[in-house]
Design an enzyme around this catalytic site. Structure first.
Site, PDB file in Angstrom:
ATOM      1  N   GLY A   1       0.821  -1.217   0.000  1.00 33.65           N
ATOM      2  CA  GLY A   1       0.000   0.000   0.000  1.00 33.65           C
ATOM      3  C   GLY A   1       0.844   1.252   0.000  1.00 33.65           C
ATOM      4  O   GLY A   1       2.049   1.200  -0.243  1.00 33.65           O
ATOM      5  N   ASN A   2       0.224   2.381   0.241  1.00 35.64           N
ATOM      6  CA  ASN A   2       0.958   3.649   0.316  1.00 35.64           C
ATOM      7  C   ASN A   2       0.281   4.593   1.303  1.00 35.64           C
ATOM      8  O   ASN A   2      -0.726   4.248   1.910  1.00 35.64           O
ATOM      9  CB  ASN A   2       1.081   4.284  -1.077  1.00 35.64           C
ATOM     10  CG  ASN A   2      -0.272   4.590  -1.673  1.00 35.64           C
ATOM     11  OD1 ASN A   2      -0.985   5.462  -1.188  1.00 35.64           O
ATOM     12  ND2 ASN A   2      -0.644   3.854  -2.721  1.00 35.64           N
TER      13      ASN A   2
END
Ligand code: PMT
Length: 402
Positions: free
Chosen positions: A213-214
């Site tokens: 993810g980020n």
């Protein structure tokens, strides 16, 4: 010029320990040129006396619906206000406002106004998390009220947790935005347009509990959706995170890049598409069906590219005006320019996410808008709502030039 200069603000103070912080807000608004009228509930006066507010504000504090020389103080205050700032807002005041009750001056002024309203809740964690409080805030938000969410921190009685009044900067930023949005409410230049926005970072599963993810919070994409709705557009927001949006916005929650692609393609055509989401460029080729067990040995996860949604939209032409973002940390403008052409966007909004207070998870952003004709517009560090306004101004101008 200050966004508060010459604006009439009713500072509605309800009875919680955070009432003392409203004194600072009052002073800062007056210093910024606002005409501030404090309205205190009975309970607020148990925490801070009306004399304190009267001494700092632009006129005396008002405390009563009946003992006032004006026979209808709530109507006068409500009509004259450019903004009502409820700070702090207790669970009781939030509940009364949601229910439309007008049993004191503060409640009656809220019901008697057409000005924008900003509500800043502050209370103990149990009260903040209570379904009644959350339902009431959701309802208020759907009616167009701005809610400045409280922070985690020290509470009355030495407790710690969610419910502490937001920082003065967040409250003043929200108040300035609400004033600006109120002033723009007559500028409904997007009526009849379908606007599709994406927000948040995608999550690409490694196994049932882990993902690639980020740091995207979705704040920038949500700001674009809210701004487009305020300007009269029919808005669909495809997002990976849930935040508050006006009732008119269609919210579609997704998780992965593939789900986002499907949701976006299913909802086309649209006159304007804004891809603010941070879509993962890679995903695990073979996510495990069960939680991967710790073995003590090195582990390799093979990644494959995700579909590039923006590039696909650029090729298809199904988005009337196509706006992409570029999150860069070096060669910012050159990389963004390359993305503009490679992905076939009409506008690229580039943010240098290595700069302070810019991009991921901040309430502020600083961007440059690049368009296919070679024009560049710099938007200095400001709120994400202001950035949203600049993006939509540019998109509307480009549409009108066609
Ligand atoms: O969400 P916030 O916390 O408010 O932060 C805002 C933000 C920094 C996430 C936002 O302003 C931003 O920059 N979004 C784009 C982030 C990103 O993924 O940039 P990129 O340079 O990797 O992608 C370029 C463009 O292609 C983006 O419009 C992206 O949505 C799109 N893209 C990328 C990869 C992919 N597989 N499909 C895409 O459509």
């Amino acid at each position: 010029m200050s966004p508060f200069a010459g604006r009439r603000i009713v500072l509605a103070v309800s009875g919680g320990i955070a009432a003392y912080k409203a004194v600072e807000i009052c002073r800062r608004l007056v210093d910024a040129g606002a005409h501030v009228t404090p309205v205190l509930t009975h309970a607020a006066q148990r925490f801070v006396g009306e004399v304190t507010f009267s001494a700092l504000a632009s006129e005396r504090a008002r405390v009563s619906l009946f003992d006032d020389e004006d026979p209808i103080p709530h109507v006068t205050l409500g009509r004259q206000a450019d903004l009502i700032l409820v700070c702090p807002a207790t669970a009781r005041v939030i509940g009364s406002y949601a229910a439309g009750l007008s049993d004191d001056l503060l409640g009656a002024t809220l019901i008697a106004t057409r000005a924008p309203v900003v509500v800043c809740p502050a209370m103990h964690t149990e009260m903040w998390e209570h379904p009644a409080t959350q339902d009431n805030l959701r309802l208020l938000s759907e009616r167009g009220v701005t809610v400045v969410e409280p922070e985690e921190g020290r509470l009355a009685g030495g407790d710690e947790g969610a419910g502490r009044l937001a920082a003065p900067e967040s409250i003043l930023t929200a108040a300035a935005e609400a004033l600006a949005a109120g002033a723009r409410a007559s500028t409904r230049d997007m009526v009849g347009l379908r606007v599709l926005v994406t927000a948040g970072g995608t999550r690409e599963p490694i196994d049932p509990v882990r993902f690639v993810g980020n740091r995207s919070s979705g704040k920038q994409g949500y700001a674009v959706a809210v701004e487009a709705a305020a300007r009269g557009a029919k808005v669909t927001l495809v997002a990976t995170v849930q935040r508050q949006v006006p009732e008119s916005v269609e919210l579609v929650l997704v998780e992965t890049a593939e789900e986002m692609r499907t949701a976006v393609l299913d909802r086309l055509p649209a006159e304007v598409v804004v891809m603010a989401a941070a879509v993962a460029d890679y995903r695990p080729v073979a996510p495990a069906d069960e939680k991967i067990k710790k073995s003590g040995e090195d582990r390799t996860i093979t990644l494959e590219p995700t579909p590039d949604i923006l590039a696909e939209l650029g090729r298809s032409g199904a988005a009337g005006t196509l706006v992409g973002f570029a999150a860069e940390t070096s060669d910012v403008l050159a990389n963004a320019e390359a993305k503009l052409h490679a992905k076939g966007a009409d506008i690229i909004v580039v943010n240098d996410v290595s700069a302070p207070k810019v991009g991921f998870d901040h309430d502020t952003n600083e961007v440059t808008l690049l368009d296919a004709a070679g024009d560049r517009t710099a938007v200095p560090l400001t709120s994400k709502r202001d950035v949203a306004q600049a993006i939509l101004d540019r998109a509307v101008t480009l549409r009108n030039l066609r």
